[in-house]
Design a protein around this motif. Structure first.
Motif, PDB file in Angstrom:
ATOM      1  N   LYS A  51       1.918  21.461  -2.854  1.00 40.91           N
ATOM      2  CA  LYS A  51       1.420  20.341  -2.062  1.00 40.91           C
ATOM      3  C   LYS A  51       1.914  20.525  -0.640  1.00 40.91           C
ATOM      4  CE  LYS A  51       1.566  15.318  -1.575  1.00 40.91           C
ATOM      5  NZ  LYS A  51       2.096  14.044  -2.102  1.00 40.91           N
ATOM      6  N   ARG A  52       1.003  20.490   0.308  1.00 38.76           N
ATOM      7  CA  ARG A  52       1.359  20.779   1.697  1.00 38.76           C
ATOM      8  C   ARG A  52       1.448  19.487   2.514  1.00 38.76           C
ATOM      9  NH1 ARG A  52       1.588  26.053   3.040  1.00 38.76           N
ATOM     10  NH2 ARG A  52       1.098  27.421   1.300  1.00 38.76           N
ATOM     11  N   ALA A  53       2.294  19.526   3.534  1.00 40.54           N
ATOM     12  CA  ALA A  53       2.566  18.316   4.312  1.00 40.54           C
ATOM     13  C   ALA A  53       2.661  18.645   5.787  1.00 40.54           C
ATOM     14  CB  ALA A  53       3.875  17.680   3.841  1.00 40.54           C
ATOM     15  N   ARG A  54       2.558  17.617   6.611  1.00 39.45           N
ATOM     16  CA  ARG A  54       2.848  17.683   8.040  1.00 39.45           C
ATOM     17  C   ARG A  54       4.158  16.930   8.279  1.00 39.45           C
ATOM     18  NH1 ARG A  54      -2.274  15.493  11.232  1.00 39.45           N
ATOM     19  NH2 ARG A  54      -1.692  17.007  12.831  1.00 39.45           N
ATOM     20  N   PRO A  55       4.841  17.197   9.385  1.00 44.90           N
ATOM     21  CA  PRO A  55       6.076  16.452   9.656  1.00 44.90           C
ATOM     22  C   PRO A  55       5.871  14.940   9.610  1.00 44.90           C
ATOM     23  CG  PRO A  55       5.907  18.321  11.138  1.00 44.90           C
ATOM     24  CD  PRO A  55       4.604  18.268  10.378  1.00 44.90           C
ATOM     25  N   MET A  56       4.699  14.474  10.046  1.00 46.37           N
ATOM     26  CA  MET A  56       4.431  13.040  10.077  1.00 46.37           C
ATOM     27  C   MET A  56       4.356  12.428   8.687  1.00 46.37           C
ATOM     28  SD  MET A  56       3.096  14.905  12.665  1.00 46.37           S
ATOM     29  CE  MET A  56       1.322  15.168  12.572  1.00 46.37           C
ATOM     30  N   ASP A  57       4.191  13.265   7.654  1.00 42.87           N
ATOM     31  CA  ASP A  57       4.142  12.755   6.284  1.00 42.87           C
ATOM     32  C   ASP A  57       5.532  12.497   5.709  1.00 42.87           C
ATOM     33  OD1 ASP A  57       1.326  13.035   6.184  1.00 42.87           O
ATOM     34  OD2 ASP A  57       1.513  15.152   5.641  1.00 42.87           O
ATOM     35  N   LEU A  58       6.575  12.996   6.375  1.00 43.74           N
ATOM     36  CA  LEU A  58       7.897  13.032   5.752  1.00 43.74           C
ATOM     37  C   LEU A  58       8.917  12.087   6.364  1.00 43.74           C
ATOM     38  CD1 LEU A  58       8.179  16.911   5.420  1.00 43.74           C
ATOM     39  CD2 LEU A  58       7.347  15.285   3.710  1.00 43.74           C
ATOM     40  N   THR A  59       8.858  11.881   7.670  1.00 45.11           N
ATOM     41  CA  THR A  59       9.894  11.109   8.351  1.00 45.11           C
ATOM     42  C   THR A  59       9.280  10.192   9.396  1.00 45.11           C
ATOM     43  OG1 THR A  59      10.201  12.758  10.107  1.00 45.11           O
ATOM     44  CG2 THR A  59      11.524  13.039   8.102  1.00 45.11           C
ATOM     45  N   LEU A  92      16.052  19.944  16.067  1.00 40.18           N
ATOM     46  CA  LEU A  92      15.144  20.775  15.286  1.00 40.18           C
ATOM     47  C   LEU A  92      15.831  21.178  13.987  1.00 40.18           C
ATOM     48  CD1 LEU A  92      13.677  23.106  18.059  1.00 40.18           C
ATOM     49  CD2 LEU A  92      12.524  21.205  16.923  1.00 40.18           C
ATOM     50  N   SER A  93      15.263  20.776  12.865  1.00 43.61           N
ATOM     51  CA  SER A  93      15.813  21.166  11.572  1.00 43.61           C
ATOM     52  C   SER A  93      14.675  21.547  10.639  1.00 43.61           C
ATOM     53  CB  SER A  93      16.644  20.030  10.960  1.00 43.61           C
ATOM     54  OG  SER A  93      15.850  18.864  10.791  1.00 43.61           O
ATOM     55  N   GLU A  94      14.878  22.619   9.899  1.00 44.00           N
ATOM     56  CA  GLU A  94      13.879  23.086   8.939  1.00 44.00           C
ATOM     57  C   GLU A  94      14.136  22.472   7.571  1.00 44.00           C
ATOM     58  OE1 GLU A  94      12.521  27.144   8.900  1.00 44.00           O
ATOM     59  OE2 GLU A  94      13.770  27.606  10.636  1.00 44.00           O
ATOM     60  N   ARG A  95      13.080  22.357   6.792  1.00 44.76           N
ATOM     61  CA  ARG A  95      13.193  21.908   5.409  1.00 44.76           C
ATOM     62  C   ARG A  95      12.659  23.023   4.512  1.00 44.76           C
ATOM     63  NH1 ARG A  95      11.905  15.609   4.297  1.00 44.76           N
ATOM     64  NH2 ARG A  95      13.039  14.695   6.054  1.00 44.76           N
ATOM     65  N   PRO A  96      13.545  23.853   3.981  1.00 43.59           N
ATOM     66  CA  PRO A  96      13.082  25.002   3.201  1.00 43.59           C
ATOM     67  C   PRO A  96      12.307  24.617   1.949  1.00 43.59           C
ATOM     68  CG  PRO A  96      15.476  24.726   3.033  1.00 43.59           C
ATOM     69  CD  PRO A  96      15.009  23.806   4.107  1.00 43.59           C
ATOM     70  N   GLU A  97      12.508  23.356   1.476  1.00 40.49           N
ATOM     71  CA  GLU A  97      11.807  22.951   0.257  1.00 40.49           C
ATOM     72  C   GLU A  97      10.390  22.468   0.540  1.00 40.49           C
ATOM     73  OE1 GLU A  97      13.325  19.069   1.916  1.00 40.49           O
ATOM     74  OE2 GLU A  97      13.942  21.173   1.869  1.00 40.49           O
ATOM     75  N   VAL A  98      10.038  22.305   1.813  1.00 42.65           N
ATOM     76  CA  VAL A  98       8.722  21.776   2.184  1.00 42.65           C
ATOM     77  C   VAL A  98       7.744  22.914   2.428  1.00 42.65           C
ATOM     78  CG1 VAL A  98       7.445  20.478   3.925  1.00 42.65           C
ATOM     79  CG2 VAL A  98       9.674  19.656   3.150  1.00 42.65           C
ATOM     80  N   THR A  99       6.554  22.768   1.903  1.00 42.75           N
ATOM     81  CA  THR A  99       5.475  23.710   2.172  1.00 42.75           C
ATOM     82  C   THR A  99       4.545  23.053   3.182  1.00 42.75           C
ATOM     83  OG1 THR A  99       5.620  24.459  -0.123  1.00 42.75           O
ATOM     84  CG2 THR A  99       3.699  25.160   1.139  1.00 42.75           C
ATOM     85  N   TRP A 100       4.448  23.650   4.379  1.00 42.11           N
ATOM     86  CA  TRP A 100       3.750  22.993   5.482  1.00 42.11           C
ATOM     87  C   TRP A 100       2.243  23.254   5.446  1.00 42.11           C
ATOM     88  CZ3 TRP A 100       6.655  19.521   7.613  1.00 42.11           C
ATOM     89  CH2 TRP A 100       8.031  19.716   7.693  1.00 42.11           C
ATOM     90  N   LEU A 101       1.491  22.268   5.880  1.00 36.26           N
ATOM     91  CA  LEU A 101       0.061  22.452   6.108  1.00 36.26           C
ATOM     92  C   LEU A 101      -0.144  23.519   7.177  1.00 36.26           C
ATOM     93  CD1 LEU A 101      -2.810  21.169   5.475  1.00 36.26           C
ATOM     94  CD2 LEU A 101      -2.492  19.900   7.595  1.00 36.26           C
ATOM     95  N   GLU A 102      -1.111  24.407   6.967  1.00 38.74           N
ATOM     96  CA  GLU A 102      -1.302  25.544   7.863  1.00 38.74           C
ATOM     97  C   GLU A 102      -2.624  25.442   8.625  1.00 38.74           C
ATOM     98  OE1 GLU A 102       1.044  28.839   5.075  1.00 38.74           O
ATOM     99  OE2 GLU A 102      -1.117  29.008   5.412  1.00 38.74           O
ATOM    100  N   PRO A 103      -2.655  25.977   9.837  1.00 36.66           N
ATOM    101  CA  PRO A 103      -3.923  26.051  10.584  1.00 36.66           C
ATOM    102  C   PRO A 103      -4.786  27.187  10.059  1.00 36.66           C
ATOM    103  CG  PRO A 103      -2.198  27.135  11.827  1.00 36.66           C
ATOM    104  CD  PRO A 103      -1.531  26.558  10.601  1.00 36.66           C
ATOM    105  N   VAL A 104      -6.060  27.181  10.439  1.00 36.51           N
ATOM    106  CA  VAL A 104      -6.973  28.234   9.991  1.00 36.51           C
ATOM    107  C   VAL A 104      -7.992  28.509  11.097  1.00 36.51           C
ATOM    108  CG1 VAL A 104      -8.641  26.660   8.896  1.00 36.51           C
ATOM    109  CG2 VAL A 104      -8.416  29.008   8.055  1.00 36.51           C
TER     110      VAL A 104
END
Length: 338
Positions: A86-94, A104-116
């Protein structure tokens, strides 16, 4: 009727190859909407074609080849989604941060929505209305909203609302009833209506006002005139920078970020491109070692609404994005950006 001859053809494998090539872009677009990843979508289409080759001897032509391939692609995507992707944007999480305390902090457990890139997922069409709908259906906000739907509801909504399949066709593809399809569609619509998606300006092609807005943005960013840049933003405009979970909202915080933590972007060059049916830029920052030239920093994807910029999405993993979008590995000092 099948989209190609079946067992009577002397060279069915050649016809299958041609049909697969014909449907590759639209299938990739379907898988991208389902999965939210350009790379996962291409892998899913490749898996679809492998499965199609293996099962082609059993294909009896009771449905069109296109429908048959969509059925396989749907099963591939459902398998991936059932595995927990399940992919997310930063706005979905916090909640949004304020510039003064932003980190700036990364969340290794999050799979980010990608551009195409548009060319990977948007088939060519001569119908302006059809082209506009296709672009709207791959924009970042819409694909992000799809991620909140259960997998089968997602498939139903895309097939019915985006690809304009009939309810009985979707029921046959999903091996369920028309009533079940209609119920799933109703629930999916209700979920999306609660996401409060901002309508985007039609951009197929850009009108004079939109072209002027992008020219002003490019000019302001390259001059690093943050006053001019933030004047182009909506009052609730958002800045995000995956893979970091940080996001900022409002011209004041966005301006302060660029003048403080983001000051390294001063002197950047931008190359226009498109992503997700939206205007985009490859951003190149000056080399940190002081040598001439610029190196990749971000793929900027802009969301535009009511003549102003509503979203600045800076995807920072340029080792993935720049080759995918055909952007140069670096810019020499003498390069001219058109």
């Amino acid at each position: 009727m099948s989209d190609l001859a079946t067992t009577t053809s002397p060279e069915p494998e050649l016809e299958l190859d041609a049909a697969m090539d014909r449907y590759r872009v639209e299938l990739t677009g379907y898988c991208y909407r389902m999965l939210g990843s350009a790379f996962d979508a291409e892998d899913a289409v490749q898996d679809t074609y492998v499965r199609a080759w293996r099962a082609y001897g059993k294909f009896e032509g009771r449905s069109s080849l296109r429908s048959w391939l969509y059925r396989i692609a749907t099963n591939v995507c459902l398998d991936l989604l059932n595995a927990g992707k399940k992919r997310a944007r930063p706005m979905d999480l916090t909640a949004p941060q304020h510039q003064a305390s932003a980190v700036l902090s990364e969340r290794p457990e999050v799979t980010w929505l990608e551009p195409v890139p548009d060319g990977r997922v948007l088939p060519q069409t001569a119908d302006p209305a059809e082209a506009a709908l296709a672009k709207e259906s791959v924009r970042l906000a819409f694909v992000a909203a799809l991620q909140h739907l259960p997998a089968k509801q997602r498939a139903v909504l895309i097939l019915r609302e985006v690809l304009a399949w009939k309810a009985d066709e979707v029921a046959q593809l999903l091996e369920t009833s028309v009533a079940s399809v209609n119920s799933a569609l109703q629930r999916a619509r209700a979920t999306l209506s609660g996401r409060a998606l901002r309508p985007s300006d039609p951009a197929d092609p850009l009108d004079a006002e939109q072209a002027k807005l992008l020219e002003q943005y490019l000019s302001a960013f390259e001059a690093y005139d943050i006053t001019r840049l933030t004047a182009l933003l909506h009052e609730d405009a958002v800045l995000s920078m995956p893979p970091f979970d940080l996001w900022l909202q409002g011209p004041q915080d966005i301006a302060a970020w660029h003048l403080n933590q983001g000051i390294g972007c001063k002197g950047s060059r931008l190359i226009p491109t498109t992503a997700n049916g939206l205007p985009a830029f490859g951003q190149y920052r000056p080399r940190e070692d002081g040598r001439p030239g610029h190196v990749p920093w971000a793929l900027q994807v802009l969301e535009v609404s009511e003549g102003r910029i509503a979203g600045l999405n800076a995807f920072l993993d340029t080792a993935r994005w720049f080759p995918l979008f055909g952007l140069p590995e670096e810019l020499a000092e003498t390069d001219e950006v058109q």
